[in-house]
Design a protein around this motif. Sequence first.
Motif, PDB file in Angstrom:
ATOM      1  N   ASP A  86       0.830  -1.208   0.000  1.00  0.00           N
ATOM      2  CA  ASP A  86       0.000   0.000   0.000  1.00  0.00           C
ATOM      3  C   ASP A  86       0.865   1.260   0.000  1.00  0.00           C
ATOM      4  O   ASP A  86       0.597   2.213   0.729  1.00  0.00           O
ATOM      5  N   GLY A 105       1.708   6.571   0.737  1.00  0.00           N
ATOM      6  CA  GLY A 105       1.276   5.276   1.252  1.00  0.00           C
ATOM      7  C   GLY A 105      -0.123   5.359   1.803  1.00  0.00           C
ATOM      8  O   GLY A 105      -0.709   6.438   1.906  1.00  0.00           O
ATOM      9  N   TYR A 106      -0.649   4.206   2.138  1.00  0.00           N
ATOM     10  CA  TYR A 106      -1.983   4.134   2.697  1.00  0.00           C
ATOM     11  C   TYR A 106      -1.966   3.172   3.864  1.00  0.00           C
ATOM     12  O   TYR A 106      -1.412   2.078   3.783  1.00  0.00           O
TER      13      TYR A 106
END
Length: 120
Positions: A86, A105-106
């Motif tokens: 992610d 990013g996540y």
Amino acid sequence: MTTARGSADGIVYRLARPEDAGAIEALDSSFTTTTVFEVSDPGSGDGAGFGFLLREVPVDPPVHKVFPPEEHDEQVFGGGKDSDADARTFVALDGDLVCGFAAVGYAPRRATGAAASAGR
């Protein structure tokens, strides 16, 4: 590769590749500014307790900020072993020249910007 919408100067962006690492590290991420932003509470009223206010304030002398070189462990290059993670790193290109990047990013319920730089 994608051309940035509204771009009159032909800057394009794409997923970073492992061979972009040197160009990313060579970018000058320093800047000088004559204003800063003060963050404050919005005060009382219907929106009390939610959000914040930004106020642009002039500074004299100008502020010069230099970011030290860092390891870019957070970067995930397109096609790499972690490319399904992610996180992604994008590069901005002016012709064949890397002129900027964004490592993002996540995590559940929040997006993160790990690093970003642009220069000309």
